[in-house]
Structure formats: structure tokens, C-alpha cells
Design an enzyme around this catalytic site. Structure first.
Site, PDB file in Angstrom:
ATOM      1  N   HIS A 155       0.829  -1.219   0.000  1.00  0.00           N
ATOM      2  CA  HIS A 155       0.000   0.000   0.000  1.00  0.00           C
ATOM      3  C   HIS A 155       0.858   1.262   0.000  1.00  0.00           C
ATOM      4  O   HIS A 155       0.445   2.290   0.518  1.00  0.00           O
ATOM      5  CB  HIS A 155      -0.944   0.035   1.217  1.00  0.00           C
ATOM      6  CG  HIS A 155      -1.647  -1.258   1.470  1.00  0.00           C
ATOM      7  ND1 HIS A 155      -2.849  -1.582   0.886  1.00  0.00           N
ATOM      8  CD2 HIS A 155      -1.272  -2.336   2.203  1.00  0.00           C
ATOM      9  CE1 HIS A 155      -3.205  -2.798   1.281  1.00  0.00           C
ATOM     10  NE2 HIS A 155      -2.265  -3.284   2.073  1.00  0.00           N
ATOM     11  N   SER A 276      14.995  21.168 -16.813  1.00  0.00           N
ATOM     12  CA  SER A 276      13.774  21.924 -17.064  1.00  0.00           C
ATOM     13  C   SER A 276      14.156  23.217 -17.777  1.00  0.00           C
ATOM     14  O   SER A 276      15.247  23.740 -17.585  1.00  0.00           O
ATOM     15  CB  SER A 276      13.097  22.231 -15.730  1.00  0.00           C
ATOM     16  OG  SER A 276      12.346  23.415 -15.815  1.00  0.00           O
ATOM     17  N   LYS A 282      16.209  21.495 -11.526  1.00  0.00           N
ATOM     18  CA  LYS A 282      15.550  20.212 -11.803  1.00  0.00           C
ATOM     19  C   LYS A 282      16.411  19.207 -12.540  1.00  0.00           C
ATOM     20  O   LYS A 282      17.233  19.534 -13.384  1.00  0.00           O
ATOM     21  CB  LYS A 282      14.301  20.468 -12.654  1.00  0.00           C
ATOM     22  CG  LYS A 282      13.238  21.228 -11.905  1.00  0.00           C
ATOM     23  CD  LYS A 282      12.307  20.292 -11.208  1.00  0.00           C
ATOM     24  CE  LYS A 282      11.248  19.928 -12.186  1.00  0.00           C
ATOM     25  NZ  LYS A 282       9.992  19.602 -11.601  1.00  0.00           N
ATOM     26  N   GLU A 289       9.520   8.315 -17.367  1.00  0.00           N
ATOM     27  CA  GLU A 289       8.153   8.794 -17.602  1.00  0.00           C
ATOM     28  C   GLU A 289       7.665   8.441 -19.001  1.00  0.00           C
ATOM     29  O   GLU A 289       6.525   8.015 -19.200  1.00  0.00           O
ATOM     30  CB  GLU A 289       8.088  10.309 -17.392  1.00  0.00           C
ATOM     31  CG  GLU A 289       8.252  10.703 -15.928  1.00  0.00           C
ATOM     32  CD  GLU A 289       8.436  12.200 -15.778  1.00  0.00           C
ATOM     33  OE1 GLU A 289       7.426  12.905 -15.740  1.00  0.00           O
ATOM     34  OE2 GLU A 289       9.586  12.661 -15.717  1.00  0.00           O
TER      35      GLU A 289
END
Ligand code: ARG
Length: 457
Positions: A155, A276, A282, A289
């Protein structure tokens, strides 16, 4: 003019030609088409269906075309309907009327079935090879992290201590099953359909086994109608690819979390992460992704194939031409994802100290505490309750199980002794989980060894 011009009185409308044509995408099967035709021509000549000389002329012509495609002397710039017609057209333009004999005892329906099988054989082997490299990297990384303690999660809540090696090996198992699935699918791809012709075989004395042997197929397909209408193997391979993508996507999701500041379990190599355009601090896990995103389109390809086939009457229908773009897309994207993901994983840096810290924080040795009591005679349910009380006490007082004094332990049960500290040490907790398939280093070494052995086969 089309090859089937005889029955038609009008030229085909050019928009129909564009709509109908599969050449822009089936051109990638040129090699398989030509090799299939060479085998077919050889069989026709050996069986006396065409003359020996004609057979030789055709084969020589086909080999020349193959060489010219390969060198770039020939391109796919044509209004031909598909790769099969295009190759035949060039052949006839080069060797004259003899070229027209190639299509004896054959139809494009069995020809395309043959071509796609030949193509998917190569694709399956290539994917299999890429998976092997990924498994290799997983094994190496696991080897390096056999003692790297980290929390396991259920979980997404910290659950019990494992090692990073154990976590990685779990993916190793998934990719191993993926390899096995491809090997199994390969058996059903590797059946030779040519000779089924349009749908009902032929009156010529063909020898289909001869074609199967010369192209390295395991056997010939057994029913001419099934031979030209079966695309199960395309769907099956696409399903195998979908599962690979699903595994890569789950792995990607974890990599994305792990390189967030909140987890910080790993760091990606600069060469395998992106920046970025506005936020200078970043470092983004774009590869992971995109892999997660591309999983969706491979599922889409599988869905296209399943839905495309569901209402088709036997045998060949033009709908089936739609199989190619879908399966090619699935193959291209899956192989790119496997190979780039492999490099991203290989070059990533693991942060054992951070993983260990996370493992210390979540009372993940609570089960071990209950087990400690149970092994000293307290029924597990009661031991569980006592430990629950201890955890609540720790939470209230901002402590961990390992930082409690023996007096505090004894407030909850007289059974606790000094050895509780050793028992609840995270390294001990992992080491003691020696059950088959467990995270103890001895067990994980076995897993890695078995994966490596599988990979060498
Ligand atoms: N381009 C077709 C395909 O990919 C080849 C078979 C066409 N057969 C036919 N009778 N139209 O499926």
C-alpha cells in the site's frame, strides 16, 4: 496499371490507391518478402512446376533486387499496392515475362502471412536479446547491493526490511517470464503458411515442407483457411510486448519515485536525465516517464489487433492489413524502451545510506519484534498485540523500536531480554528472512545465480 487489371475496365481512382496501399509501412518487410519468394521459386522449380532455368532466373533477379534495396539503389517510392506487388513488378521489369511465373501456386494472402511470420521471428529474437541485456544489468546491480537494506512496501506504506538486491531481483523474475513467453510465442510464429494460396490450397503439386525447410520453419500450418486468416501469433507477440511494457512501466514508476527528493534512493546519471527549461535545479526522469507513457500505446496496439480481428469471417479480409502498423509500433517502442531503460538503470547511482535511513524510520521491524516474542512462546496473535502497543508507545514518544531501553520493553512483556536489540537490528531482520525466495543475502544470491543461468541458455 494494376496486376489485376484483366477484369477491370477503368483505372483505379488515385485516392483509392492511396487508401489501399500498404507499401509505406509494409516496405520494411522487403527482405522477408524476397527471401520467401526465393524459397517459393526454388520449390516451384524442384517440383517441376516451372522450369529449372526459369527458377534460376527468378532467384537471380530476386537476389539482385534484395541487394539493390540494401544498397539504397532501389527505394520504395512507388504507387504499388504493397511490398509483394512492388517486388514482383520490379522483377518482371528486370527479367521480363519469366518474372510473371513467380506467383504460380501462391497468393498474396499466404505470402503476407509468410512475410509477417518471418518478420516477427526476427523481432522476437531481437526483443529477447534486449531483455537478456536488461536481466544482466539487473543481476549486476543486485550483486552490488546484496546487503543494501531498504524498506519493502505494501500500500506504499513501509512494510518489512528487504534489500535493494531483492527488490531488483523481483523485476528480474518478471523479465525472465517475459523471455519465456516470447520463446513460447515463437513456437506458434515459426509455422510455415505458404502454399495455402488464396484460401483453398492449389492443384499444383507443391511441396510446402520444402519451403518450410529452406526458411528454417519448425513445421507447416495444417489448414489452408486457417493459414491465411490466422493472426493469433501477431496478437500473442503484441500481448507479450504489452506485459514487458507493463513491467517496465511499474519499474519506471518506482525509479521516478526513488529519484524524487522525498525518497532520494537513487540518482540518475546526467546523460540519462533531463533538465527543465525554467527551473534550473531540476533533474527530471524523462526516460522513465516516457516509458510509462509508451506502455499505454503498446496496450493500444494490442487492443487494435484484438478488435480488428473479432468480427472477421474466414478467411483473408483486407482489415488484416491493419495488423502491421500496430504490431510494428509495438515492436519499435518496446525495443527502444527496453534498451534505453537498461542504460538508465545501469548508469544510475544507488544511495544505500538513504535507503537504510528510510528502513529505520517506519517500524518495519515490528513483525520481527512480534516474531521475537512468538519464538519465545507467546502465541503470534498476542505477540502482534504487544508489538502494536510498543509501536504506539514509540510514536507517542518519538522513538524507534531499536532506541527503547530494556525497561521500556519489559513494560510491555517480561519475555524481552537483551538479545532483542540484535534481533531487531535491520541487518539481522534481513539476514534471518532465509525462507525460500526471501530477502536474506544467501537466498538472493541463489536468485541471481538462477537468473544468470537462465540468461546464459
Ligand atoms: N497488403 C495486404 C496485407 O497486408 C496483402 C494481402 C492482400 N491480399 C489481397 N487479396 N488483397 O494484408
Amino acid at each position: 496499371m494494376k496486376m489485376w487489371e484483366g477484369r477491370f475496365k477503368k483505372e483505379l481512382a488515385s485516392e483509392v490507391n492511396d487508401f489501399n496501399s500498404s507499401l509505406p509501412f509494409d516496405c520494411r518487410m522487403y527482405k522477408h518478402d524476397i527471401l520467401g519468394s526465393i524459397a517459393h521459386a526454388g520449390m516451384l522449380a524442384k517440383c517441376g512446376i516451372i522450369g529449372e532455368d526459369d527458377g534460376e532466373t527468378i532467384i537471380k533477379g530476386l537476389k539482385g533486387i534484395l541487394a539493390d534495396f540494401e544498397s539504397g539503389a532501389l527505394t520504395f517510392d512507388s504507387d504499388a499496392e504493397d511490398i509483394h506487388m512492388y517486388v514482383e513488378q520490379i522483377l518482371t521489369s528486370r527479367i521480363g515475362d519469366v518474372g510473371k511465373k513467380l506467383h504460380t501456386a501462391r497468393s498474396r494472402n499466404d505470402q503476407v502471412a509468410l512475410d509477417i511470420r518471418l518478420y516477427l521471428r526476427d523481432a522476437a529474437k531481437e526483443t529477447r536479446g534486449l531483455l537478456s541485456q536488461l536481466i544482466d544489468v539487473i543481476c549486476n546491480k543486485a550483486d552490488e547491493n546484496i546487503d543494501t537494506v531498504m524498506p519493502s512496501y505494501t500500500h506504499l506504506q513501509r512494510a518489512q526490511p528487504v534489500t535493494f538486491a531483492h527488490h531488483l531481483s523481483a523485476y528480474g523474475q518478471m523479465f525472465r517470464r517475459d523471455c519465456e513467453r516470447i520463446d513460447d510465442t515463437y513456437k506458434r510464429i515459426n509455422m510455415m503458411p505458404l502454399g495455402a494460396c488464396a484460401v483453398a490450397g492449389t492443384t499444383y503439386p507443391t511441396n510446402r515442407q520444402m519451403v518450410a525447410d529452406s526458411l528454417g520453419f519448425d513445421c507447416i500450418t495444417e489448414n489452408s483457411m486457417d493459414s491465411v486468416s490466422d493472426r493469433d501469433f501477431v496478437i500473442e507477440l503484441c500481448f507479450d510486448l504489452s506485459l514487458i511494457m507493463m513491467h517496465l512501466s511499474r519499474f519506471s514508476e518506482e525509479m521516478i519515485m526513488w529519484c524524487s527528493a522525498e525518497f532520494s534512493f537513487i540518482e540518475l546519471d546526467d546523460a540519462y536525465s533531463t533538465g527543465s527549461s525554467i527551473m534550473p535545479q531540476k533533474k527530471n526522469p524523462d526516460i522513465a516517464e516516457l516509458t510509462r507513457g509508451k506502455c499505454a500505446r503498446v496496450y493500444g496496439d494490442l487492443n487494435t489487433l484484438l478488435v480488428m480481428m473479432k468480427g472477421l469471417p474466414l478467411a483473408y479480409n483486407k482489415d488484416m492489413q491493419e495488423d502491421k502498423e500496430a504490431v510494428f509500433d509495438a515492436i519499435d517502442n518496446t525495443s527502444t524502451c527496453i534498451s534505453i531503460f537498461t542504460k538508465m538503470l545501469e548508469t544510475s547511482t544507488v544511495k544505500p545510506a538513504v535507503m537504510h535511513k528510510a528502513a529505520e524510520g517506519g517500524y518495519i521491524n515490528a513483525t520481527d519484534c512480534a516474531d521475537y516474542l512468538a519464538k519465545r512462546g507467546i502465541p503470534f496473535r498476542d505477540a502482534y498485540k504487544v508489538t502494536g502497543g510498543l509501536v504506539a508507545y514509540c510514536i507517542e514518544n518519538g522513538k524507534t523500536l531499536n532506541s527503547l531501553s530494556l525497561e521500556e520493553y519489559k513494560m510491555f512483556s517480561p519475555v524481552f531480554e537483551n538479545d532483542v536489540y540484535h534481533a531487531l537490528d535491520l541487518a539481522t531482520c534481513v539476514e534471518d528472512r532465509k525462507s525460500a525466495g526471501g530477502p536474506a543475502p544467501v537466498r538472493v544470491r541463489e536468485q541471481i545465480e538462477s537468473l544468470r543461468k537462465f540468461n546464459k541458455k
